[in-house]
Design an enzyme around this catalytic site. Structure first.
Site, PDB file in Angstrom:
ATOM      1  N   GLY A  29      -6.660  -4.087  -7.106  1.00  0.00           N
ATOM      2  CA  GLY A  29      -8.069  -4.327  -6.787  1.00  0.00           C
ATOM      3  C   GLY A  29      -8.498  -5.683  -7.301  1.00  0.00           C
ATOM      4  O   GLY A  29      -7.803  -6.285  -8.122  1.00  0.00           O
ATOM      5  N   CYS A  48      -0.609  -2.931 -10.201  1.00  0.00           N
ATOM      6  CA  CYS A  48      -1.450  -4.110 -10.437  1.00  0.00           C
ATOM      7  C   CYS A  48      -2.726  -3.735 -11.211  1.00  0.00           C
ATOM      8  O   CYS A  48      -2.626  -3.380 -12.374  1.00  0.00           O
ATOM      9  CB  CYS A  48      -1.752  -4.787  -9.091  1.00  0.00           C
ATOM     10  SG  CYS A  48      -2.383  -6.451  -9.315  1.00  0.00           S
ATOM     11  N   TYR A  49      -3.902  -3.728 -10.569  1.00  0.00           N
ATOM     12  CA  TYR A  49      -5.105  -3.312 -11.296  1.00  0.00           C
ATOM     13  C   TYR A  49      -4.907  -1.913 -11.882  1.00  0.00           C
ATOM     14  O   TYR A  49      -5.402  -1.603 -12.964  1.00  0.00           O
ATOM     15  CB  TYR A  49      -6.329  -3.326 -10.368  1.00  0.00           C
ATOM     16  CG  TYR A  49      -7.617  -2.900 -11.053  1.00  0.00           C
ATOM     17  CD1 TYR A  49      -8.438  -3.833 -11.683  1.00  0.00           C
ATOM     18  CD2 TYR A  49      -7.999  -1.559 -11.092  1.00  0.00           C
ATOM     19  CE1 TYR A  49      -9.602  -3.436 -12.330  1.00  0.00           C
ATOM     20  CE2 TYR A  49      -9.166  -1.157 -11.726  1.00  0.00           C
ATOM     21  CZ  TYR A  49      -9.962  -2.097 -12.345  1.00  0.00           C
ATOM     22  OH  TYR A  49     -11.106  -1.713 -12.986  1.00  0.00           O
ATOM     23  N   HIS A  69       3.518  -5.589  -6.579  1.00  0.00           N
ATOM     24  CA  HIS A  69       3.143  -4.720  -5.453  1.00  0.00           C
ATOM     25  C   HIS A  69       4.381  -4.193  -4.726  1.00  0.00           C
ATOM     26  O   HIS A  69       4.909  -4.863  -3.840  1.00  0.00           O
ATOM     27  CB  HIS A  69       2.263  -5.503  -4.463  1.00  0.00           C
ATOM     28  CG  HIS A  69       0.896  -5.755  -4.994  1.00  0.00           C
ATOM     29  ND1 HIS A  69      -0.139  -4.863  -4.827  1.00  0.00           N
ATOM     30  CD2 HIS A  69       0.400  -6.784  -5.717  1.00  0.00           C
ATOM     31  CE1 HIS A  69      -1.230  -5.331  -5.416  1.00  0.00           C
ATOM     32  NE2 HIS A  69      -0.925  -6.508  -5.967  1.00  0.00           N
ATOM     33  N   GLU A  93       4.499  -2.039  -2.487  1.00  0.00           N
ATOM     34  CA  GLU A  93       4.192  -1.618  -1.114  1.00  0.00           C
ATOM     35  C   GLU A  93       4.327  -2.746  -0.095  1.00  0.00           C
ATOM     36  O   GLU A  93       4.422  -2.486   1.097  1.00  0.00           O
ATOM     37  CB  GLU A  93       2.766  -1.026  -1.056  1.00  0.00           C
ATOM     38  CG  GLU A  93       1.614  -1.999  -1.280  1.00  0.00           C
ATOM     39  CD  GLU A  93       1.294  -2.291  -2.748  1.00  0.00           C
ATOM     40  OE1 GLU A  93       2.194  -2.105  -3.604  1.00  0.00           O
ATOM     41  OE2 GLU A  93       0.175  -2.733  -3.049  1.00  0.00           O
ATOM     42  N   ASP A 122      -4.372   5.397  21.627  1.00  0.00           N
ATOM     43  CA  ASP A 122      -5.031   6.428  20.823  1.00  0.00           C
ATOM     44  C   ASP A 122      -5.631   7.536  21.688  1.00  0.00           C
ATOM     45  O   ASP A 122      -5.405   8.725  21.442  1.00  0.00           O
ATOM     46  CB  ASP A 122      -6.125   5.811  19.936  1.00  0.00           C
ATOM     47  CG  ASP A 122      -5.584   4.667  19.102  1.00  0.00           C
ATOM     48  OD1 ASP A 122      -4.352   4.627  18.915  1.00  0.00           O
ATOM     49  OD2 ASP A 122      -6.369   3.817  18.665  1.00  0.00           O
ATOM     50  N   LYS A 160      -1.871   3.930  12.964  1.00  0.00           N
ATOM     51  CA  LYS A 160      -1.449   3.602  14.327  1.00  0.00           C
ATOM     52  C   LYS A 160       0.054   3.852  14.568  1.00  0.00           C
ATOM     53  O   LYS A 160       0.442   4.406  15.593  1.00  0.00           O
ATOM     54  CB  LYS A 160      -1.763   2.124  14.589  1.00  0.00           C
ATOM     55  CG  LYS A 160      -1.580   1.683  16.003  1.00  0.00           C
ATOM     56  CD  LYS A 160      -2.867   1.824  16.749  1.00  0.00           C
ATOM     57  CE  LYS A 160      -2.777   1.355  18.169  1.00  0.00           C
ATOM     58  NZ  LYS A 160      -4.071   1.505  18.835  1.00  0.00           N
TER      59      LYS A 160
END
Ligand code: XMP
Length: 537
Positions: free
Chosen positions: A77, A104-105, A190, A192, A248, A393
């Site tokens: 964050g 991280c944060y 990170h 991710e 979608d 998605k």
């Protein structure tokens, strides 16, 4: 927020939302402290077939528990734990008896709350960094001792909280810490983002090794439980779907169709600003490939009459939105007169539209009206079914594939609700629509031929109201300019322009100028987002 959903909400057709949710599956709860990568954490975990939800970092403990978590991840964050406006997160999220991974944060939050200290780094670490793993840890099991990772932080841990020890570091700073007895783990980098090599393995170590999650979140399971839930919810009722032919709405309709068959009617509106032959092609695909019950409404004239003389982008958007509602409303009444009351409406709302993120940066300004949701004046009583509300998605595409939908339908690039109207600068006239349809068809056709279509988020032509002089044969021409736009993006929120190969640009340009009388100049848009937007209006 999808175009249709906003329009319908803002006109108050929808009084209640009934989502087909994925309840009771064990999950990893990701608490969002405002990082731009938060959704990516949930996606990476779901790629491992483990369900993951994103909640704001201010979520109450009961809400967190209601998602049946087997582990908690605290995201990064933009704040510092010492900021007076740092997010007011309940420190008891660390006391739920679950394994916690701080990123991280998240690492700084854990350090601060559990009795350590954090300080502002002398130099902000941003970008690639090399981490050395110094102690054996379940989080780093099977990973090399030296890791190339992605960092983005200004603060760093200083004194570790009691019970913690250092697991990994960079030259300058703490990179990973843990308290095995309490099952607390934290990394400053990170895992991710794909720039962190072995990041996915690290997350797998947390999810499977530490949290002992089971890979039970699969497309087949999702389809089965959604079909069942739709049947229970709808009973013998009738359902409508406003379908556009996009990924979608098509996947949502196919799922509901599997549950209730032809009690689902899909309304497909031609607003006069679709792409070349799209009205016919989409109908054909939906009927023959998906076997859906399609009610096609050609409302071109209604839209064109309303758009006549309008040049202002926001007015165009509002007119198209309002007119869509009018057409849809007329159609609902007609269907009801012929076949009885309709109670439900299917929408292809996706997870990023419903995630309530913490407002660490304050309310964002309105750039284009499709980001707004209006009030709910009561008018027509349709209840909403949103079978894709829990999905990203790429997951929608996976579900579509499992439902047997053809790849060319699932790989379609996004197309905005207001269609070509926001790609025709100045007045939208039938002649200009026809010009742009021809140019656009060439752009997309050539990009497909070059094998680039599926790597690109969107590629299209824009018709500019700029006329210039050219020469063709021995003739002077004075005609419109067309811009080519091609961007890559993860979610449409940011985008990079694509350096299309010169040969492809050359073919596109020469085909447009030769095959589309009325356009004699082609330019290439090399603006990323920000500061540009993807659509020109
Ligand atoms: P912008 O132009 O805001 O577009 O950078 C971001 C993404 O959103 C799409 N877009 C829309 N989609 N209704 C939609 O459903 C709209 O009114 C709308 N306007 C833009 C755009 O194509 C891009 O993918």
């Amino acid at each position: 927020m999808s175009f249709l959903r906003e329009v319908l909400y803002s006109h108050g057709r929808i009084l209640r939302t009934l989502s087909v949710e994925t309840t009771a599956l064990p999950s990893i709860v990701v608490l969002d402290f405002g990082s731009q990568y938060t959704q990516l954490i949930a996606r990476r975990i779901r790629e491992q077939n483990v369900f993951s939800v994103v909640l704001p970092c201010t979520a109450k403990l009961d809400e967190i528990r209601s998602h049946n978590p087997v582990g908690i991840i605290l995201s990064g964050g933009p704040c510092s734990v010492y900021d007076t406006d740092a997010p007011p997160t309940d420190p008891n999220v660390l006391k739920l008896g679950l394994p916690v991974l701080g990123i991280c944060y998240g690492l700084q939050f854990m350090t601060h709350v559990l009795g350590g200290t954090v300080h502002a780094a002398s130099k902000r670490e941003y970008g690639h960094a090399e981490v050395t793993v110094e102690a054996s840890s379940a989080l780093f099991r099977g990973l090399p001792e030296k890791l190339s990772v992605w960092m983005s932080h200004g603060d760093e841990a200083d004194k570790l909280p009691p019970g913690f020890h250092l697991v990994a570091r960079t030259n300058n700073a703490v990179a990973a810490i843990e308290n095995v007895a309490e099952r607390y783990y934290a990394v400053q980098f990170h895992p991710e983002v794909h720039h962190t090599k072995h990041g996915t393995e690290l997350l797998r170590n947390f999810v499977f090794g530490i949290c002992q999650a089971q890979p039970s979140w699969t497309p087949a399971k999702f389809i089965e439980s959604t079909v069942q839930k739709v049947r229970e919810t709808v009973g013998n009722g009738r359902v409508l779907c406003a379908i556009s032919g996009g990924v979608d709405s098509s996947v949502a309709a196919t799922l509901v169709h599997r549950a209730i068959g032809d009690r689902l009617t899909c309304v497909f509106v031609n607003n006069g600003v679709l792409r070349k032959d799209e009205y016919a092609k989409v109908q054909h695909n939906l009927r023959t490939k998906l076997h859906l019950n399609i009610d096609a409404v050609d409302a071109t004239k209604r839209f064109m009459d309303k758009l006549a003389g309008v040049t202002e982008p926001e007015r165009k958007r509002k007119i198209i939105g309002n007119e869509f509602i009018e057409v849809f409303d007329d159609e609902v009444h007609r269907i009801e007169r012929e076949s009885g009351k309709v109670e439900w409406l299917v929408q292809g709302t996706l997870y990023p539209d419903v995630i309530e993120s913490v407002s660490v940066r304050g309310p964002s300004v309105t750039i284009k009206s499709h980001h707004n949701v209006g009030g709910l004046p009561e008018k027509m009583k349709l209840k909403l079914i949103e079978p894709l509300r829990d999905l990203f998605k790429d997951e929608v595409r996976r579900i579509g594939r499992d439902l047997g939908m053809p790849d060319d339908m699932l790989q379609r690039q996004p197309f905005p609700g207001p269609g070509l109207a926001v790609r025709i600068l100045g007045e939208v006239t039938p002649e200009r629509v026809a010009l742009l349809q021809e140019a656009d068809e060439i752009v997309v056709g050539e990009i497909k031929k070059a094998g680039l279509y599926e790597q690109i988020w969107q590629s299209f032509a824009v018709l500019l109201p700029v006329m210039s002089v050219g020469v063709m044969g021995d003739q002077r021409t004075y005609a419109y300019t067309c811009a080519i736009r091609a961007v890559t993006s993860e979610d449409g929120m940011t985008a990079d322009w694509v350096p299309l190969p010169h040969e492809v640009l050359k073919t596109i340009s020469s085909r447009i100028v030769n095959e589309v009388p009325g356009i004699n100049r082609v330019v290439y848009d090399i603006t990323s987002k920000p500061p540009g937007t993807i659509e020109w209006e």
